[in-house]
Motif scaffolding. Structure first.
Motif, PDB file in Angstrom:
ATOM      1  N   TRP A 157      22.588 -16.865 -30.538  1.00  0.00           N
ATOM      2  CA  TRP A 157      23.508 -16.737 -29.411  1.00  0.00           C
ATOM      3  C   TRP A 157      23.154 -17.781 -28.360  1.00  0.00           C
ATOM      4  CZ3 TRP A 157      27.403 -13.618 -30.452  1.00  0.00           C
ATOM      5  CH2 TRP A 157      27.220 -12.480 -31.235  1.00  0.00           C
ATOM      6  N   VAL A 158      24.143 -18.192 -27.568  1.00  0.00           N
ATOM      7  CA  VAL A 158      23.916 -19.088 -26.439  1.00  0.00           C
ATOM      8  C   VAL A 158      24.533 -18.476 -25.187  1.00  0.00           C
ATOM      9  CG1 VAL A 158      23.756 -21.233 -27.764  1.00  0.00           C
ATOM     10  CG2 VAL A 158      25.984 -20.453 -26.982  1.00  0.00           C
ATOM     11  N   SER A 159      24.003 -18.875 -24.040  1.00  0.00           N
ATOM     12  CA  SER A 159      24.515 -18.392 -22.756  1.00  0.00           C
ATOM     13  C   SER A 159      25.673 -19.255 -22.282  1.00  0.00           C
ATOM     14  CB  SER A 159      23.394 -18.438 -21.714  1.00  0.00           C
ATOM     15  OG  SER A 159      23.071 -19.794 -21.416  1.00  0.00           O
ATOM     16  N   ARG A 160      26.287 -18.847 -21.177  1.00  0.00           N
ATOM     17  CA  ARG A 160      27.340 -19.670 -20.581  1.00  0.00           C
ATOM     18  C   ARG A 160      26.805 -21.043 -20.189  1.00  0.00           C
ATOM     19  NH1 ARG A 160      30.630 -16.374 -16.109  1.00  0.00           N
ATOM     20  NH2 ARG A 160      28.566 -16.316 -15.182  1.00  0.00           N
ATOM     21  N   ALA A 161      25.508 -21.126 -19.897  1.00  0.00           N
ATOM     22  CA  ALA A 161      24.889 -22.400 -19.517  1.00  0.00           C
ATOM     23  C   ALA A 161      24.537 -23.249 -20.733  1.00  0.00           C
ATOM     24  CB  ALA A 161      23.638 -22.141 -18.676  1.00  0.00           C
ATOM     25  N   GLY A 162      24.777 -22.722 -21.936  1.00  0.00           N
ATOM     26  CA  GLY A 162      24.503 -23.485 -23.152  1.00  0.00           C
ATOM     27  C   GLY A 162      23.072 -23.396 -23.645  1.00  0.00           C
ATOM     28  N   GLU A 163      22.312 -22.461 -23.132  1.00  0.00           N
ATOM     29  CA  GLU A 163      20.920 -22.279 -23.563  1.00  0.00           C
ATOM     30  C   GLU A 163      20.858 -21.269 -24.701  1.00  0.00           C
ATOM     31  OE1 GLU A 163      18.336 -23.962 -22.390  1.00  0.00           O
ATOM     32  OE2 GLU A 163      19.505 -25.009 -20.859  1.00  0.00           O
ATOM     33  N   THR A 170      18.290 -13.081 -22.376  1.00  0.00           N
ATOM     34  CA  THR A 170      18.350 -13.529 -20.988  1.00  0.00           C
ATOM     35  C   THR A 170      18.347 -15.053 -20.977  1.00  0.00           C
ATOM     36  OG1 THR A 170      17.171 -11.570 -20.224  1.00  0.00           O
ATOM     37  CG2 THR A 170      17.175 -13.473 -18.742  1.00  0.00           C
ATOM     38  N   CYS A 171      19.279 -15.631 -20.238  1.00  0.00           N
ATOM     39  CA  CYS A 171      19.376 -17.092 -20.178  1.00  0.00           C
ATOM     40  C   CYS A 171      18.196 -17.661 -19.400  1.00  0.00           C
ATOM     41  CB  CYS A 171      20.683 -17.510 -19.509  1.00  0.00           C
ATOM     42  SG  CYS A 171      20.844 -19.299 -19.307  1.00  0.00           S
ATOM     43  N   PRO A 172      17.425 -18.572 -20.016  1.00  0.00           N
ATOM     44  CA  PRO A 172      16.274 -19.150 -19.321  1.00  0.00           C
ATOM     45  C   PRO A 172      16.670 -20.067 -18.162  1.00  0.00           C
ATOM     46  CG  PRO A 172      16.580 -20.216 -21.446  1.00  0.00           C
ATOM     47  CD  PRO A 172      17.560 -19.081 -21.381  1.00  0.00           C
ATOM     48  N   ARG A 173      17.899 -20.540 -18.138  1.00  0.00           N
ATOM     49  CA  ARG A 173      18.348 -21.441 -17.070  1.00  0.00           C
ATOM     50  C   ARG A 173      18.942 -20.669 -15.890  1.00  0.00           C
ATOM     51  NH1 ARG A 173      19.641 -26.943 -16.828  1.00  0.00           N
ATOM     52  NH2 ARG A 173      19.164 -27.074 -19.048  1.00  0.00           N
ATOM     53  N   SER A 174      19.816 -19.707 -16.174  1.00  0.00           N
ATOM     54  CA  SER A 174      20.558 -19.030 -15.102  1.00  0.00           C
ATOM     55  C   SER A 174      20.038 -17.630 -14.783  1.00  0.00           C
ATOM     56  CB  SER A 174      22.029 -18.923 -15.488  1.00  0.00           C
ATOM     57  OG  SER A 174      22.181 -18.025 -16.580  1.00  0.00           O
ATOM     58  N   GLY A 175      19.287 -17.031 -15.710  1.00  0.00           N
ATOM     59  CA  GLY A 175      18.838 -15.654 -15.533  1.00  0.00           C
ATOM     60  C   GLY A 175      19.888 -14.625 -15.922  1.00  0.00           C
ATOM     61  N   GLU A 176      21.080 -15.068 -16.330  1.00  0.00           N
ATOM     62  CA  GLU A 176      22.106 -14.120 -16.761  1.00  0.00           C
ATOM     63  C   GLU A 176      21.604 -13.323 -17.958  1.00  0.00           C
ATOM     64  OE1 GLU A 176      26.317 -16.263 -15.604  1.00  0.00           O
ATOM     65  OE2 GLU A 176      25.428 -16.741 -17.537  1.00  0.00           O
ATOM     66  N   ARG A 177      21.973 -12.028 -17.968  1.00  0.00           N
ATOM     67  CA  ARG A 177      21.562 -11.154 -19.059  1.00  0.00           C
ATOM     68  C   ARG A 177      22.774 -10.776 -19.902  1.00  0.00           C
ATOM     69  NH1 ARG A 177      19.932  -6.307 -17.596  1.00  0.00           N
ATOM     70  NH2 ARG A 177      21.040  -6.422 -15.627  1.00  0.00           N
ATOM     71  N   TYR A 178      22.536 -10.606 -21.200  1.00  0.00           N
ATOM     72  CA  TYR A 178      23.578 -10.264 -22.163  1.00  0.00           C
ATOM     73  C   TYR A 178      23.108  -9.061 -22.972  1.00  0.00           C
ATOM     74  CZ  TYR A 178      25.224 -14.976 -21.097  1.00  0.00           C
ATOM     75  OH  TYR A 178      25.665 -16.096 -20.457  1.00  0.00           O
ATOM     76  N   VAL A 179      24.074  -8.349 -23.557  1.00  0.00           N
ATOM     77  CA  VAL A 179      23.764  -7.279 -24.502  1.00  0.00           C
ATOM     78  C   VAL A 179      24.560  -7.531 -25.775  1.00  0.00           C
ATOM     79  CG1 VAL A 179      23.169  -5.540 -22.775  1.00  0.00           C
ATOM     80  CG2 VAL A 179      25.528  -5.725 -23.562  1.00  0.00           C
TER      81      VAL A 179
END
Length: 190
Positions: A157-163, A170-179
């Motif tokens: 999986w990748v975050s909205r920031a592309g990480e 948890t996105c290492p760049r933005s701190g956003e969390r996903y489930v």
């Protein structure tokens, strides 16, 4: 109609009727065919062909040597890597006319397609998904999926920031969390 703040290189062609939004840049040897919409602040690199009847949302970046055929829709902030390929017919033959069989392809907001990847028509790429360079997408792609291989399979999986997301989602760049819920990833809104 080409907005006055758009830039179209002198070697590029924009056919009427088409729309090129404010701040868009269309570079060398590109061709925008009729009934195509290029949104605000888009950048189309060298030798890009779009249309007819293609929509390119605001903020998209389409790198060199990409062809967007009838039926392709890029939502906002999509990145198409150099020489990525969008097919338009599932079973082409030179001796059989199949223009009435063009498949619809939707690329949702924030998706990234790597260099030389192939997107088989009739599929939808989910929001913020990332398609690895050289991958061949043969089916719908979930939001936030990291896809690689031939045929492309979800490898993470990748975050909205592309990480790329680790097990804690948890996105290492933005701190956003996903489930994760099955084969779906959902952004946790705080």
């Amino acid at each position: 109609m080409i907005h006055e703040s758009a830039f179209v290189h002198e070697s590029a062609f924009v056919d009427d009727p088409s729309e090129v939004g404010p701040g868009a840049k269309i570079w060398h040897f590109s061709h925008i065919l009729p009934h195509t919409k290029v949104g605000e602040n888009c950048v189309l690199g060298q030798n890009v062909m779009a249309g007819p009847h293609v929509t390119i949302g605001d903020g998209c970046k389409v790198q060199n040597n990409v062809a967007l055929y009838k039926g392709v829709t890029l939502e906002r902030d999509v990145f198409c890597g150099p020489s990525c390929v969008f097919t338009n017919v599932l079973t082409p033959r030179a001796h059989i006319e199949r223009k009435d069989e063009f498949g619809e392809t939707r690329v949702k907001q924030g998706a990234t397609i790597g260099a030389n990847a192939t997107i088989v028509c009739g599929n939808t790429l989910g929001a913020y998904c990332m398609i690895a360079a050289g991958a061949v997408v043969t089916r719908d792609v979930p939001d936030y999926a990291l896809m690689a291989g031939v045929p492309a399979k979800r490898i993470g999986w990748v975050s909205r920031a592309g990480e790329r997301l680790a097990a804690d989602l948890t996105c290492p760049r933005s701190g956003e969390r996903y489930v994760a819920e099955g084969d779906t990833l959902i952004l946790v809104e705080d």
